[in-house]
Write a protein that holds these residues in place. Structure first.
Motif, PDB file in Angstrom:
ATOM      1  N   LYS A 174      46.869  34.047 -24.800  1.00 33.55           N
ATOM      2  CA  LYS A 174      47.157  31.886 -25.127  1.00 33.55           C
ATOM      3  C   LYS A 174      46.521  31.242 -23.608  1.00 33.55           C
ATOM      4  O   LYS A 174      45.977  30.857 -23.495  1.00 33.55           O
ATOM      5  CB  LYS A 174      48.590  31.546 -25.342  1.00 33.55           C
ATOM      6  N   ALA A 225      42.194  30.260 -29.815  1.00 35.34           N
ATOM      7  CA  ALA A 225      43.213  30.632 -28.955  1.00 35.34           C
ATOM      8  C   ALA A 225      43.988  29.282 -28.260  1.00 35.34           C
ATOM      9  O   ALA A 225      44.761  29.318 -27.655  1.00 35.34           O
ATOM     10  CB  ALA A 225      43.072  31.571 -28.602  1.00 35.34           C
ATOM     11  N   ASP A 226      43.264  28.213 -27.776  1.00 39.17           N
ATOM     12  CA  ASP A 226      43.638  27.101 -26.863  1.00 39.17           C
ATOM     13  C   ASP A 226      44.570  26.594 -27.519  1.00 39.17           C
ATOM     14  O   ASP A 226      45.356  25.786 -26.807  1.00 39.17           O
ATOM     15  CB  ASP A 226      42.092  26.719 -26.085  1.00 39.17           C
ATOM     16  N   LEU A 230      51.589  30.255 -30.254  1.00 38.72           N
ATOM     17  CA  LEU A 230      52.374  31.339 -29.943  1.00 38.72           C
ATOM     18  C   LEU A 230      52.737  32.342 -30.906  1.00 38.72           C
ATOM     19  O   LEU A 230      52.257  32.941 -31.374  1.00 38.72           O
ATOM     20  CB  LEU A 230      53.126  32.070 -28.942  1.00 38.72           C
ATOM     21  N   ILE A 242      49.717  32.603 -33.105  1.00 43.82           N
ATOM     22  CA  ILE A 242      48.602  33.582 -32.364  1.00 43.82           C
ATOM     23  C   ILE A 242      48.935  35.225 -32.261  1.00 43.82           C
ATOM     24  O   ILE A 242      48.382  36.244 -32.737  1.00 43.82           O
ATOM     25  CB  ILE A 242      48.591  33.955 -31.199  1.00 43.82           C
TER      26      ILE A 242
END
Length: 442
Positions: free
Chosen positions: A279, A326-327, A331, A334
């Motif tokens: 991240k 992913a930006d 979390l 991810i």
């Protein structure tokens, strides 16, 4: 008319593969969706499904064959009402090593290539016989074939249902050595160039002095290992790498990770340090877009999102599944996605779109106790972040020497696309976000 089952392109860049295993045998009935074979590409072993129903009348390429070109006929399927037995009873000599003078057998690669070539020719003959020598071709293809002196019965069509089209005539004209400038001559040239010349056997490397006597085992390289060797060699030879390293205090990130894991426990989600660093890298790339690029000859590709390729070690080598966007992902998302991708990567079950692409990479060797390392860029990407182990070190905190958990991170940058100052800005942003992790959650 028997259906030609051809070597599929299981990824956009696939040119050839290994027919690792047949899951059917001659005489088996198959339906659309049935698994036919396992095919090894440069990244994974993938299952190949049938798209038509019928009977496997002939297996042209035996399992274990390397270097099968995309589009090459690997088997024939007889449709409803067609005689599959004729193909099954065909001579088996093409599949067996041919005895050489002196009692030796051609059990090596040349014999296998000859067997495949013979089977391919046999398959084409079976197709022609099945249609009563009636060749399917478009009117334009027939006219061009007559003008260029091309024998339609010697071709395999690439059009719908095996129909010969203009492109097949153009290709055949080049392969057969026909003079394309002349449209009046109906005779073949005196010397015909064979369509396929057997490749020479690869030269065996010279034994290294002093090592030939040491007991050893020669292990055949997998397609994946060959690709890794080729791509990494090209990367180091063609890409001017520049390396930038920063030390990062991890105590705040570890504290936040513990608090988040406690709150996510009821959902069965557990964050790793690597999830948080993925991240951080993605957010850093959006802050410093000059590093979220690729070098493409006379162009520079600038990406508007951060897709992070994550290096995962698997039994046969290394693969890089991708966390897309992913930006913008949480979390927890991810962590869940990374766990699924890593698990399927180790089983060889990733689809091509799950490991091809990415705008930048991250490679973490901290779990092995590696303090710092320089990673090789994964082209066409222009940067990769190498993560070392977090360890207790003497560290200056608030102008006093204390003990802190510190890790070293090294960014490798393609200097053709990224200037040193821009790479330094990215490393600075990555360090700031890792040391103040709440910033990546805002």
């Amino acid at each position: 008319m028997p259906i030609e089952l051809k070597m599929p392109a299981l990824s956009p860049t696939m040119e050839e593969g290994t027919l690792a295993k047949w899951l059917v045998k001659e005489g088996d009935n198959v339906a659309a969706g049935d698994l036919l074979a396992e095919i090894e590409t440069d990244k994974a072993t993938m299952e190949f499904e049938a798209v038509d129903e019928g009977t496997i009348s002939k297996i042209v390429v035996p399992e274990g064959t390397d270097g099968v070109k995309v589009g090459e006929v690997i088997a024939l399927i007889a449709g409803e009402g067609e005689d599959a037995g004729a193909a099954i009873e065909a001579p088996k000599a093409a599949k067996e090593p041919v005895a050489k003078e002196g009692g030796e057998t051609g059990a090596g690669q040349p014999a296998k290539e000859e067997a495949v070539a013979a089977s391919q020719a046999e398959a084409k003959a079976a197709l022609r016989a099945d249609t009563g020598d009636r060749v399917k071709a478009s009117p334009l293809a027939r006219r061009l074939a007559e003008q260029k002196g091309v024998d339609l019965s010697s071709l395999t069509g690439s059009g719908p249902g095996g129909r010969i089209v203009k492109a097949d005539i153009d290709s055949a004209g080049g392969k057969a050595g026909v003079d394309l400038r002349s449209t009046t001559s109906r005779q073949a040239p005196p010397e015909r160039v064979p369509e396929k010349t057997p490749a020479p056997a690869p030269a065996r490397p010279e034994p290294v002095e002093g090592l030939s006597e040491i007991p050893h085992e020669a292990v055949k390289l997998s397609n994946m290992r060959k690709t890794i060797a080729r791509r990494l060699t090209e990367s180091k030879q063609q890409i001017p790498h520049i390396y930038l390293t920063v030390d990062i205090q991890l105590d705040a990130l570890l504290k936040l990770r513990g608090e988040l894991n406690a709150s996510l426990q009821s959902r069965g989600v557990k964050l790793s340090v690597n999830d948080m660093l993925i991240k951080a890298l993605a957010v850093s790339l959006m802050e410093v877009p000059e590093c979220n690029v690729s070098f493409a000859g006379d162009q520079l590709l600038k990406y508007s999102r951060a897709d992070i390729s994550v290096a995962v070690s698997i039994p046969n080598g290394l693969i890089t599944p991708i966390i897309t966007q992913a930006d913008t992902k949480a979390l927890s998302a991810i962590a869940t996605e990374m766990k699924d991708l890593a698990g399927r990567a180790k089983e060889g079950k990733l689809a091509p779109h799950e490991y091809q692409g990415g705008t930048a990479s991250i490679s973490n060797m901290g779990m092995f106790g590696i303090k710092a390392f320089d990673a090789v860029i994964n082209p066409p990407q222009a940067m990769i972040m190498a993560i070392g182990a977090g360890e207790k070190r003497p560290y200056v905190v608030n102008d006093s020497l204390q003990i802190a958990t510190v890790m070293s991170a090294t960014g490798s940058f393609d200097h053709r696309a990224i200037d040193g100052a821009d790479g330094a800005k990215l490393m600075q942003a990555f360090k700031r976000l890792a040391e103040n992790p709440l910033g990546m959650l805002a």
